[in-house]
Design an enzyme around this catalytic site. Structure first.
Site, PDB file in Angstrom:
ATOM      1  N   ARG A 113      36.463  11.418  57.340  1.00 13.04           N
ATOM      2  CA  ARG A 113      35.932  12.771  57.087  1.00 13.04           C
ATOM      3  C   ARG A 113      35.920  13.526  58.418  1.00 13.04           C
ATOM      4  O   ARG A 113      35.170  13.152  59.318  1.00 13.04           O
ATOM      5  CB  ARG A 113      34.524  12.646  56.494  1.00 13.04           C
ATOM      6  CG  ARG A 113      33.875  13.980  56.135  1.00 13.04           C
ATOM      7  CD  ARG A 113      32.458  13.768  55.609  1.00 13.04           C
ATOM      8  NE  ARG A 113      31.840  15.022  55.201  1.00 13.04           N
ATOM      9  CZ  ARG A 113      31.235  15.843  56.042  1.00 13.04           C
ATOM     10  NH1 ARG A 113      31.140  15.560  57.324  1.00 13.04           N
ATOM     11  NH2 ARG A 113      30.691  16.963  55.588  1.00 13.04           N
TER      12      ARG A 113
ATOM     13  N   LYS B 124      30.502  14.271  66.122  1.00  5.29           N
ATOM     14  CA  LYS B 124      29.068  13.949  66.135  1.00  5.29           C
ATOM     15  C   LYS B 124      28.543  13.720  67.549  1.00  5.29           C
ATOM     16  O   LYS B 124      29.296  13.355  68.457  1.00  5.29           O
ATOM     17  CB  LYS B 124      28.777  12.786  65.186  1.00  5.29           C
ATOM     18  CG  LYS B 124      28.867  13.305  63.741  1.00  5.29           C
ATOM     19  CD  LYS B 124      28.347  12.415  62.682  1.00  5.29           C
ATOM     20  CE  LYS B 124      28.435  13.185  61.337  1.00  5.29           C
ATOM     21  NZ  LYS B 124      28.498  12.304  60.200  1.00  5.29           N
TER      22      LYS B 124
HETATM   23  N1  HH2 Z   1      28.272  13.836  57.724  1.00  4.74           N
HETATM   24  C1  HH2 Z   1      27.778  15.082  57.541  1.00  4.74           C
HETATM   25  C2  HH2 Z   1      27.652  15.618  56.252  1.00  4.74           C
HETATM   26  N2  HH2 Z   1      28.072  14.933  55.172  1.00  4.74           N
HETATM   27  N3  HH2 Z   1      29.020  13.000  54.242  1.00  4.74           N
HETATM   28  C3  HH2 Z   1      29.531  11.765  54.386  1.00  4.74           C
HETATM   29  N4  HH2 Z   1      29.954  11.076  53.311  1.00  4.74           N
HETATM   30  N5  HH2 Z   1      29.646  11.177  55.623  1.00  4.74           N
HETATM   31  C4  HH2 Z   1      29.248  11.807  56.760  1.00  4.74           C
HETATM   32  O1  HH2 Z   1      29.354  11.224  57.868  1.00  4.74           O
HETATM   33  C5  HH2 Z   1      28.693  13.126  56.632  1.00  4.74           C
HETATM   34  C6  HH2 Z   1      28.593  13.693  55.334  1.00  4.74           C
HETATM   35  C7  HH2 Z   1      27.344  15.890  58.729  1.00  4.74           C
HETATM   36  O2  HH2 Z   1      28.440  16.582  59.268  1.00  4.74           O
HETATM   37  P1  HH2 Z   1      28.740  18.120  58.929  1.00  4.74           P
HETATM   38  O3  HH2 Z   1      29.012  18.320  57.479  1.00  4.74           O
HETATM   39  O4  HH2 Z   1      29.807  18.596  59.847  1.00  4.74           O
HETATM   40  O5  HH2 Z   1      27.418  18.856  59.395  1.00  4.74           O
HETATM   41  P2  HH2 Z   1      26.168  19.471  58.624  1.00  4.74           P
HETATM   42  O6  HH2 Z   1      25.477  18.394  57.861  1.00  4.74           O
HETATM   43  O7  HH2 Z   1      25.316  19.993  59.747  1.00  4.74           O
HETATM   44  O8  HH2 Z   1      26.653  20.562  57.712  1.00  4.74           O
END
Ligand code: HH2
Length: 271
Positions: free
Chosen positions: A252, A216
Protein backbone atom coordinates in the site's frame (compact mmCIF):
# COMPACT_ATOMS: atom_id res chain seq x y z
CA UNK A 1 -15.62 -15.49 -6.61
CA UNK A 2 -11.86 -15.26 -6.91
CA UNK A 3 -9.40 -15.51 -4.06
CA UNK A 4 -7.30 -12.50 -3.04
CA UNK A 5 -4.18 -14.19 -4.44
CA UNK A 6 -5.82 -14.64 -7.87
CA UNK A 7 -7.07 -11.06 -8.12
CA UNK A 8 -3.84 -9.60 -6.65
CA UNK A 9 -0.81 -11.58 -7.80
CA UNK A 10 2.36 -11.02 -5.77
CA UNK A 11 3.48 -8.22 -5.83
CA UNK A 12 0.49 -5.92 -6.39
CA UNK A 13 0.46 -2.22 -5.62
CA UNK A 14 -2.43 -0.46 -3.85
CA UNK A 15 -2.31 3.31 -4.41
CA UNK A 16 -3.41 5.59 -1.56
CA UNK A 17 -5.94 8.35 -2.24
CA UNK A 18 -6.81 10.19 0.95
CA UNK A 19 -9.80 12.52 0.51
CA UNK A 20 -8.96 14.30 3.75
CA UNK A 21 -7.61 17.65 4.93
CA UNK A 22 -5.37 16.06 7.57
CA UNK A 23 -3.78 12.76 6.46
CA UNK A 24 -0.21 12.52 7.69
CA UNK A 25 1.59 12.74 4.34
CA UNK A 26 -0.92 13.82 1.68
CA UNK A 27 -3.58 15.68 3.69
CA UNK A 28 -5.39 18.23 1.51
CA UNK A 29 -3.79 17.08 -1.77
CA UNK A 30 -6.88 15.17 -2.88
CA UNK A 31 -9.64 16.90 -0.88
CA UNK A 32 -11.16 18.24 -4.13
CA UNK A 33 -12.94 15.28 -5.80
CA UNK A 34 -11.55 16.23 -9.22
CA UNK A 35 -8.00 16.03 -7.82
CA UNK A 36 -8.68 12.69 -6.11
CA UNK A 37 -10.17 11.24 -9.31
CA UNK A 38 -7.19 12.43 -11.35
CA UNK A 39 -4.75 10.97 -8.77
CA UNK A 40 -6.54 7.62 -8.82
CA UNK A 41 -6.52 7.44 -12.63
CA UNK A 42 -2.83 8.34 -12.72
CA UNK A 43 -2.01 5.64 -10.14
CA UNK A 44 -3.73 2.96 -12.21
CA UNK A 45 -1.96 4.20 -15.37
CA UNK A 46 1.31 3.87 -13.41
CA UNK A 47 0.58 0.26 -12.54
CA UNK A 48 -1.51 0.19 -9.36
CA UNK A 49 -3.81 -2.85 -9.18
CA UNK A 50 -6.28 -0.91 -7.03
CA UNK A 51 -6.63 2.48 -5.33
CA UNK A 52 -7.53 2.76 -1.65
CA UNK A 53 -9.93 5.69 -1.18
CA UNK A 54 -10.26 7.00 2.38
CA UNK A 55 -12.27 9.85 3.91
CA UNK A 56 -10.96 9.66 7.47
CA UNK A 57 -7.38 10.12 8.64
CA UNK A 58 -6.07 7.54 11.10
CA UNK A 59 -2.78 9.36 11.68
CA UNK A 60 -1.47 9.32 15.27
CA UNK A 61 -3.50 11.78 17.37
CA UNK A 62 -6.46 11.84 14.98
CA UNK A 63 -9.97 11.94 16.49
CA UNK A 64 -11.97 10.70 13.48
CA UNK A 65 -15.01 12.02 11.61
CA UNK A 66 -18.66 10.90 11.47
CA UNK A 67 -20.17 8.80 8.67
CA UNK A 68 -21.93 11.79 7.07
CA UNK A 69 -18.65 13.67 6.67
CA UNK A 70 -16.81 10.58 5.45
CA UNK A 71 -19.55 9.96 2.83
CA UNK A 72 -19.52 13.62 1.79
CA UNK A 73 -15.80 13.27 1.04
CA UNK A 74 -15.64 9.89 -0.68
CA UNK A 75 -18.95 9.53 -2.60
CA UNK A 76 -18.14 12.08 -5.37
CA UNK A 77 -14.78 10.37 -5.85
CA UNK A 78 -16.29 6.87 -5.99
CA UNK A 79 -18.96 8.11 -8.44
CA UNK A 80 -16.24 9.59 -10.64
CA UNK A 81 -14.23 6.37 -10.65
CA UNK A 82 -17.10 3.87 -10.91
CA UNK A 83 -16.65 1.25 -13.59
CA UNK A 84 -13.27 2.65 -14.58
CA UNK A 85 -10.77 2.32 -11.72
CA UNK A 86 -10.59 -0.62 -9.26
CA UNK A 87 -11.38 0.78 -5.81
CA UNK A 88 -10.82 -0.23 -2.21
CA UNK A 89 -12.65 1.73 0.50
CA UNK A 90 -10.58 2.57 3.58
CA UNK A 91 -13.27 2.75 6.25
CA UNK A 92 -14.35 1.27 9.56
CA UNK A 93 -18.00 2.23 9.13
CA UNK A 94 -20.69 -0.09 7.72
CA UNK A 95 -22.66 2.82 6.28
CA UNK A 96 -19.66 4.08 4.31
CA UNK A 97 -18.65 0.60 3.16
CA UNK A 98 -22.21 -0.18 2.02
CA UNK A 99 -22.39 2.95 -0.15
CA UNK A 100 -18.89 2.38 -1.54
CA UNK A 101 -19.74 -1.20 -2.48
CA UNK A 102 -22.92 -0.01 -4.23
CA UNK A 103 -20.67 2.35 -6.21
CA UNK A 104 -18.41 -0.51 -7.29
CA UNK A 105 -15.70 -0.82 -4.63
CA UNK A 106 -14.34 -4.38 -4.53
CA UNK A 107 -12.35 -4.36 -1.29
CA UNK A 108 -13.09 -3.07 2.22
CA UNK A 109 -9.97 -2.01 4.10
CA UNK A 110 -10.78 -1.77 7.82
CA UNK A 111 -7.95 -0.60 10.08
CA UNK A 112 -9.95 -1.81 13.10
CA UNK A 113 -10.28 -5.37 11.74
CA UNK A 114 -14.09 -5.41 12.25
CA UNK A 115 -13.92 -4.18 15.86
CA UNK A 116 -15.36 -0.65 15.44
CA UNK A 117 -18.73 -1.20 13.78
CA UNK A 118 -20.69 -4.36 14.59
CA UNK A 119 -22.55 -4.10 11.26
CA UNK A 120 -19.50 -4.02 8.99
CA UNK A 121 -18.89 -7.79 8.96
CA UNK A 122 -22.43 -8.40 7.66
CA UNK A 123 -22.05 -5.77 4.94
CA UNK A 124 -18.84 -7.42 3.72
CA UNK A 125 -20.33 -10.94 3.96
CA UNK A 126 -23.47 -9.99 2.01
CA UNK A 127 -21.52 -8.22 -0.74
CA UNK A 128 -18.82 -10.85 -1.21
CA UNK A 129 -16.20 -8.07 -1.27
CA UNK A 130 -12.54 -8.58 -0.52
CA UNK A 131 -11.58 -7.57 3.03
CA UNK A 132 -8.32 -6.37 4.61
CA UNK A 133 -8.01 -6.95 8.37
CA UNK A 134 -5.33 -4.74 9.98
CA UNK A 135 -3.69 -4.87 13.39
CA UNK A 136 -3.86 -1.73 15.53
CA UNK A 137 -2.92 -1.42 19.20
CA UNK A 138 -5.27 1.08 20.87
CA UNK A 139 -6.90 3.82 18.78
CA UNK A 140 -5.37 6.54 16.59
CA UNK A 141 -5.81 9.26 19.25
CA UNK A 142 -3.54 7.48 21.73
CA UNK A 143 -1.85 4.56 19.94
CA UNK A 144 1.67 5.98 19.82
CA UNK A 145 1.85 6.63 23.59
CA UNK A 146 4.57 4.17 24.65
CA UNK A 147 3.49 1.00 22.80
CA UNK A 148 4.87 -2.20 24.43
CA UNK A 149 4.75 -5.87 23.48
CA UNK A 150 6.45 -8.98 24.88
CA UNK A 151 6.79 -10.23 21.30
CA UNK A 152 5.27 -7.88 18.75
CA UNK A 153 5.19 -10.40 15.89
CA UNK A 154 3.60 -13.18 17.95
CA UNK A 155 0.99 -10.78 19.33
CA UNK A 156 0.14 -9.34 15.89
CA UNK A 157 -0.08 -12.87 14.42
CA UNK A 158 -2.39 -14.05 17.23
CA UNK A 159 -4.59 -10.98 16.78
CA UNK A 160 -4.87 -11.42 13.01
CA UNK A 161 -5.61 -15.12 13.38
CA UNK A 162 -8.42 -14.33 15.84
CA UNK A 163 -9.87 -11.58 13.61
CA UNK A 164 -9.74 -13.89 10.57
CA UNK A 165 -11.66 -16.54 12.52
CA UNK A 166 -14.19 -13.88 13.56
CA UNK A 167 -14.64 -12.75 9.94
CA UNK A 168 -15.20 -16.32 8.76
CA UNK A 169 -17.68 -16.94 11.61
CA UNK A 170 -19.59 -13.86 10.39
CA UNK A 171 -20.00 -15.45 6.94
CA UNK A 172 -17.05 -13.87 5.10
CA UNK A 173 -15.24 -16.25 2.73
CA UNK A 174 -11.71 -16.89 4.01
CA UNK A 175 -10.25 -16.75 0.47
CA UNK A 176 -11.49 -13.15 0.19
CA UNK A 177 -9.52 -11.92 3.22
CA UNK A 178 -6.01 -10.46 3.45
CA UNK A 179 -4.10 -9.51 6.59
CA UNK A 180 -2.00 -6.45 7.47
CA UNK A 181 0.40 -5.93 10.44
CA UNK A 182 -0.55 -2.23 10.62
CA UNK A 183 2.80 -0.51 10.33
CA UNK A 184 2.78 2.56 12.61
CA UNK A 185 -0.46 1.71 14.42
CA UNK A 186 0.65 1.46 18.06
CA UNK A 187 4.24 0.44 17.29
CA UNK A 188 7.73 1.82 17.75
CA UNK A 189 10.31 2.10 14.97
CA UNK A 190 11.86 -1.19 16.11
CA UNK A 191 8.44 -2.94 16.26
CA UNK A 192 7.69 -1.88 12.68
CA UNK A 193 10.99 -3.19 11.29
CA UNK A 194 10.78 -6.40 13.31
CA UNK A 195 7.35 -7.06 11.75
CA UNK A 196 8.92 -6.85 8.29
CA UNK A 197 11.98 -8.91 9.29
CA UNK A 198 9.73 -11.71 10.59
CA UNK A 199 6.92 -11.31 8.04
CA UNK A 200 7.09 -15.05 7.33
CA UNK A 201 5.35 -15.59 10.71
CA UNK A 202 2.38 -13.62 9.33
CA UNK A 203 2.30 -15.24 5.87
CA UNK A 204 2.25 -18.55 7.80
CA UNK A 205 -1.36 -17.71 8.73
CA UNK A 206 -2.18 -18.72 5.16
CA UNK A 207 -3.60 -15.47 3.84
CA UNK A 208 -1.97 -12.82 1.61
CA UNK A 209 -0.27 -10.06 3.60
CA UNK A 210 -0.66 -6.32 2.92
CA UNK A 211 2.10 -3.95 4.05
CA UNK A 212 1.75 -0.17 4.26
CA UNK A 213 5.13 1.33 5.20
CA UNK A 214 4.83 4.16 2.67
CA UNK A 215 6.03 7.55 3.99
CA UNK A 216 5.52 6.50 7.59
CA UNK A 217 7.36 8.35 10.33
CA UNK A 218 9.48 5.33 11.32
CA UNK A 219 11.36 5.83 8.04
CA UNK A 220 12.18 9.45 8.89
CA UNK A 221 13.12 8.46 12.46
CA UNK A 222 15.36 5.66 11.17
CA UNK A 223 17.24 8.26 9.14
CA UNK A 224 17.99 10.37 12.22
CA UNK A 225 15.08 12.76 12.81
CA UNK A 226 13.45 11.81 16.13
CA UNK A 227 10.56 14.23 15.45
CA UNK A 228 9.85 13.03 11.91
CA UNK A 229 6.16 12.70 10.97
CA UNK A 230 6.85 11.28 7.50
CA UNK A 231 9.52 9.33 5.60
CA UNK A 232 10.97 9.76 2.11
CA UNK A 233 9.91 7.95 -1.06
CA UNK A 234 13.33 6.28 -1.31
CA UNK A 235 13.07 4.89 2.22
CA UNK A 236 9.49 3.78 1.51
CA UNK A 237 10.60 1.88 -1.57
CA UNK A 238 13.38 0.18 0.42
CA UNK A 239 10.94 -0.98 3.07
CA UNK A 240 8.44 -2.16 0.43
CA UNK A 241 11.05 -4.22 -1.39
CA UNK A 242 12.15 -5.82 1.88
CA UNK A 243 8.52 -6.61 2.71
CA UNK A 244 8.01 -8.12 -0.74
CA UNK A 245 11.13 -10.24 -0.36
CA UNK A 246 9.80 -11.50 3.01
CA UNK A 247 6.48 -12.53 1.43
CA UNK A 248 4.15 -9.50 1.25
CA UNK A 249 1.55 -9.69 -1.54
CA UNK A 250 0.04 -6.17 -1.64
CA UNK A 251 2.10 -3.03 -1.03
CA UNK A 252 0.00 0.00 0.00
CA UNK A 253 1.85 3.08 -1.26
CA UNK A 254 1.52 6.78 -2.07
CA UNK A 255 4.21 6.94 -4.81
CA UNK A 256 2.95 4.31 -7.22
CA UNK A 257 5.37 4.66 -10.13
CA UNK A 258 8.48 4.40 -7.92
CA UNK A 259 7.18 1.26 -6.23
CA UNK A 260 5.98 -0.41 -9.44
CA UNK A 261 9.37 0.12 -11.08
CA UNK A 262 11.33 -1.04 -8.03
CA UNK A 263 9.12 -4.12 -7.63
CA UNK A 264 9.53 -5.02 -11.31
CA UNK A 265 13.30 -5.01 -10.87
CA UNK A 266 13.12 -6.89 -7.57
CA UNK A 267 10.80 -9.51 -9.07
CA UNK A 268 13.10 -10.01 -12.04
CA UNK A 269 16.12 -10.36 -9.77
CA UNK A 270 14.53 -12.60 -7.14
CA UNK A 271 12.64 -14.75 -9.63
N1 HH2 B 1 -2.11 2.95 6.86
C1 HH2 B 1 -2.87 4.07 6.87
C2 HH2 B 1 -4.24 4.01 6.58
N2 HH2 B 1 -4.82 2.85 6.23
N3 HH2 B 1 -4.66 0.54 5.82
C3 HH2 B 1 -3.94 -0.59 5.78
N4 HH2 B 1 -4.51 -1.75 5.42
N5 HH2 B 1 -2.60 -0.59 6.09
C4 HH2 B 1 -1.94 0.54 6.45
O1 HH2 B 1 -0.72 0.48 6.75
C5 HH2 B 1 -2.69 1.76 6.51
C6 HH2 B 1 -4.07 1.72 6.18
C7 HH2 B 1 -2.24 5.39 7.22
O2 HH2 B 1 -1.68 5.97 6.07
P1 HH2 B 1 -2.44 7.10 5.23
O3 HH2 B 1 -3.72 6.59 4.65
O4 HH2 B 1 -1.49 7.67 4.25
O5 HH2 B 1 -2.69 8.25 6.29
P2 HH2 B 1 -3.97 8.73 7.11
O6 HH2 B 1 -4.46 7.62 7.97
O7 HH2 B 1 -3.42 9.87 7.93
O8 HH2 B 1 -5.02 9.18 6.14
Amino acid sequence: MSAVEDRFPRPSVMGVVNVTPDSFSDGGVNLDPADAIASARRMVAEGAAIVDVGGESTRPGSGGVDAAEELRRVVPVLEGLAGEVPVSIDTSKAEVARRALELGAELVNDVTALRADPELAGVVADSGAFLCLMHMRGEPRTMQADPRYDDVVAEVAAFLEERLAFAVSAGITEERVCLDPGIGFGKTVEHNFELIRRLDELTALGRPVVVGFSRKSSLGKLLGDPDATTGSTAASVGAAIAAYERGATILRVHDVRDHVEALAAATAALG
